[in-house]
Design an enzyme around this catalytic site. Structure first.
Site, PDB file in Angstrom:
ATOM      1  N   GLU A 162     -36.205   0.976 -10.859  1.00  0.00           N
ATOM      2  CA  GLU A 162     -36.585   2.344 -10.585  1.00  0.00           C
ATOM      3  C   GLU A 162     -37.878   2.167  -9.643  1.00  0.00           C
ATOM      4  O   GLU A 162     -38.681   1.191 -10.060  1.00  0.00           O
ATOM      5  CB  GLU A 162     -36.916   3.115 -11.987  1.00  0.00           C
ATOM      6  CG  GLU A 162     -37.807   4.451 -11.836  1.00  0.00           C
ATOM      7  CD  GLU A 162     -38.245   4.868 -13.438  1.00  0.00           C
ATOM      8  OE1 GLU A 162     -38.881   4.303 -14.049  1.00  0.00           O
ATOM      9  OE2 GLU A 162     -38.178   6.122 -13.245  1.00  0.00           O
TER      10      GLU A 162
ATOM     11  N   ASN B 195     -37.345  11.397  -8.298  1.00  0.00           N
ATOM     12  CA  ASN B 195     -37.210  10.080  -8.681  1.00  0.00           C
ATOM     13  C   ASN B 195     -35.786   9.798  -8.596  1.00  0.00           C
ATOM     14  O   ASN B 195     -35.132  10.035  -8.988  1.00  0.00           O
ATOM     15  CB  ASN B 195     -37.607   9.963 -10.129  1.00  0.00           C
ATOM     16  CG  ASN B 195     -37.751   8.348 -10.475  1.00  0.00           C
ATOM     17  OD1 ASN B 195     -37.262   7.595 -10.019  1.00  0.00           O
ATOM     18  ND2 ASN B 195     -38.677   8.204 -11.677  1.00  0.00           N
TER      19      ASN B 195
ATOM     20  N   LYS C 270     -33.084  11.473 -10.529  1.00  0.00           N
ATOM     21  CA  LYS C 270     -33.326  11.392 -12.271  1.00  0.00           C
ATOM     22  C   LYS C 270     -33.186  12.816 -12.775  1.00  0.00           C
ATOM     23  O   LYS C 270     -33.870  13.820 -12.470  1.00  0.00           O
ATOM     24  CB  LYS C 270     -34.924  10.854 -12.679  1.00  0.00           C
ATOM     25  CG  LYS C 270     -34.983  10.464 -13.845  1.00  0.00           C
ATOM     26  CD  LYS C 270     -36.207   9.668 -13.891  1.00  0.00           C
ATOM     27  CE  LYS C 270     -36.632   9.084 -15.380  1.00  0.00           C
ATOM     28  NZ  LYS C 270     -37.856   8.277 -15.221  1.00  0.00           N
TER      29      LYS C 270
ATOM     30  N   GLU D  68     -44.442  11.938 -15.011  1.00  0.00           N
ATOM     31  CA  GLU D  68     -43.295  12.186 -14.304  1.00  0.00           C
ATOM     32  C   GLU D  68     -43.061  13.840 -14.030  1.00  0.00           C
ATOM     33  O   GLU D  68     -42.462  14.317 -13.016  1.00  0.00           O
ATOM     34  CB  GLU D  68     -42.116  11.566 -14.847  1.00  0.00           C
ATOM     35  CG  GLU D  68     -42.242  10.064 -14.628  1.00  0.00           C
ATOM     36  CD  GLU D  68     -41.007   9.485 -14.958  1.00  0.00           C
ATOM     37  OE1 GLU D  68     -39.809   9.825 -14.227  1.00  0.00           O
ATOM     38  OE2 GLU D  68     -40.848   8.620 -15.764  1.00  0.00           O
TER      39      GLU D  68
ATOM     40  N   CYS E 228     -33.959   5.108 -15.829  1.00  0.00           N
ATOM     41  CA  CYS E 228     -34.815   4.729 -16.856  1.00  0.00           C
ATOM     42  C   CYS E 228     -34.738   5.588 -18.095  1.00  0.00           C
ATOM     43  O   CYS E 228     -33.810   5.420 -18.956  1.00  0.00           O
ATOM     44  CB  CYS E 228     -36.419   4.920 -16.352  1.00  0.00           C
ATOM     45  SG  CYS E 228     -37.305   4.263 -17.692  1.00  0.00           S
TER      46      CYS E 228
ATOM     47  N   ASN F 118     -38.879   1.611 -15.424  1.00  0.00           N
ATOM     48  CA  ASN F 118     -40.349   1.212 -15.560  1.00  0.00           C
ATOM     49  C   ASN F 118     -40.704   1.747 -17.040  1.00  0.00           C
ATOM     50  O   ASN F 118     -40.878   2.866 -17.362  1.00  0.00           O
ATOM     51  CB  ASN F 118     -41.225   1.966 -14.770  1.00  0.00           C
ATOM     52  CG  ASN F 118     -41.063   1.522 -13.425  1.00  0.00           C
ATOM     53  OD1 ASN F 118     -42.298   0.910 -12.702  1.00  0.00           O
ATOM     54  ND2 ASN F 118     -40.170   1.673 -12.620  1.00  0.00           N
TER      55      ASN F 118
END
Ligand code: CDT
Length: 312
Positions: free
Chosen positions: A47, A107, A124, A143, A168, A193
């Site tokens: 990621e 993302n 994501k 995020e 993730c 991450n």
């Protein structure tokens, strides 16, 4: 004939804020070459593999962080990765921050075939952390401030199989794998991450490695699919990120595992036909699933304690 994809989990070490895209792409190319030497069909990068994990910082004017985002893929700095992939005949998966022409921030991950063509994109869905600056934390996990949520999980015909992607935090949610599994997914590619320190409940810090493998392995087993989990690892801008990238078989067994928190490639020959051992027996969805009893899964987000319990 069996359908085997030789996959490289290309974990990267930390990417510091001062590391240029060009330097990072050079590291990815080196991992791609190692993958080629090891016979890989597909090399999986993490990621946000082009930059430091910038959501650890708050900036009031979000546009100041737009330089972490790619407005084109490939762009001038990432083009060499695509060219090397095509020259070697090795596909890859890459996570990065995407800024669209409509001004949306995602993302994102992409799947690139052996000719260097993008064949699939995923944005994501589960955005973890918080929406607003929380100065009490050692570092932020913003995020939900910097990214817009993606719209769903799809599978793609690629590399001789049915492949899907997640990113993730998605890996912690069983719905991710099941929605992919219900589309016949044979291999899920998942970059991550994961900070070791979890500020809302530091008791979980010592369990980060355990929880990572717990969810990747159960997702693989319960859906009869290969799962490739790949970290950006090590001490990044003073923040420790989990390593332990792994390639997991449909049995739930770990077939390859990284042992460092640096740039490191581990490889496994992934026989997609092993998926049917599980998809057609214990996890034969069409035979055993009872979706009429699962309606809460899609009609409800949070917990709703039934009145009969509240009243008792
Ligand atoms: N990148 C990412 O999604 N990391 C999350 C951290 C959760 S704590 C805010 C993860 O699930 O690993």
């Amino acid at each position: 004939m069996s359908r085997v994809i030789t996959v490289g989990a290309a974990q990267t070490g930390p990417i510091q804020n001062t590391d240029s895209r060009t330097d990072v792409v050079e590291r990815l190319i080196e991992l791609l070459r190692q993958g080629n030497a090891a016979g890989c069909d597909l090399v999986v990068f993490p990621e946000l593999a082009l930059t430091t994990f910038f959501p650890r910082w708050y900036v009031e004017n979000k546009e100041e962080f737009d330089h972490y985002f790619e407005t084109e893929m490939p762009g001038p700095e990432t083009q060499p990765l695509f060219e090397e992939a095509s020259r070697l005949g090795v596909g890859f998966h890459l996570g990065y921050a995407e800024l669209t022409s409509e001004g949306k921030h995602f993302n994102t991950s992409i799947l690139v075939d052996k000719e260097g063509q993008i064949v699939a994109k995923y944005r994501k869905v589960h955005l973890p952390g918080h929406e607003e600056h929380e100065p009490w934390r050692d570092f932020q996990h913003l995020e939900r401030y910097y990214f817009d949520p993606g719209s769903g999980f799809e599978v793609h015909s690629a590399f001789g199989g049915i492949l899907g992607m997640a990113i993730c935090n998605d890996r912690r949610w069983p719905e991710t794998y099941r929605v992919l599994g219900l589309q016949g997914c044979e291999m899920a590619l998942i970059g991550y991450n994961t900070p070791i320190h979890y500020a809302p409940d530091p008791n979980q810090d010592r369990l980060q490695g355990f929880h990572n493998h717990l969810v990747l392995q159960s997702g693989a087993y319960q859906n009869g699919m290969w799962v490739v989990g790949v970290a950006k690892a090590g001490k990044e801008e003073g923040c420790d990120l989990l390593g332990e990238s792994a390639i997991i078989a449909p049995s739930g067994e770990i077939k390859a595992l990284c042992s460092t928190v640096e740039d490191e490639l581990v490889v496994a020959e992934c026989n997609l036909d092993l998926c049917s051992d599980y998809k057609e027996t214990l996890f034969n969805f069409s035979r055993y699933r009872r979706p009429e009893t699962y309606t809460r899964i899609t009609s409800q987000t949070g917990v709703e304690i039934p009145d009969k319990i509240k009243e008792s």
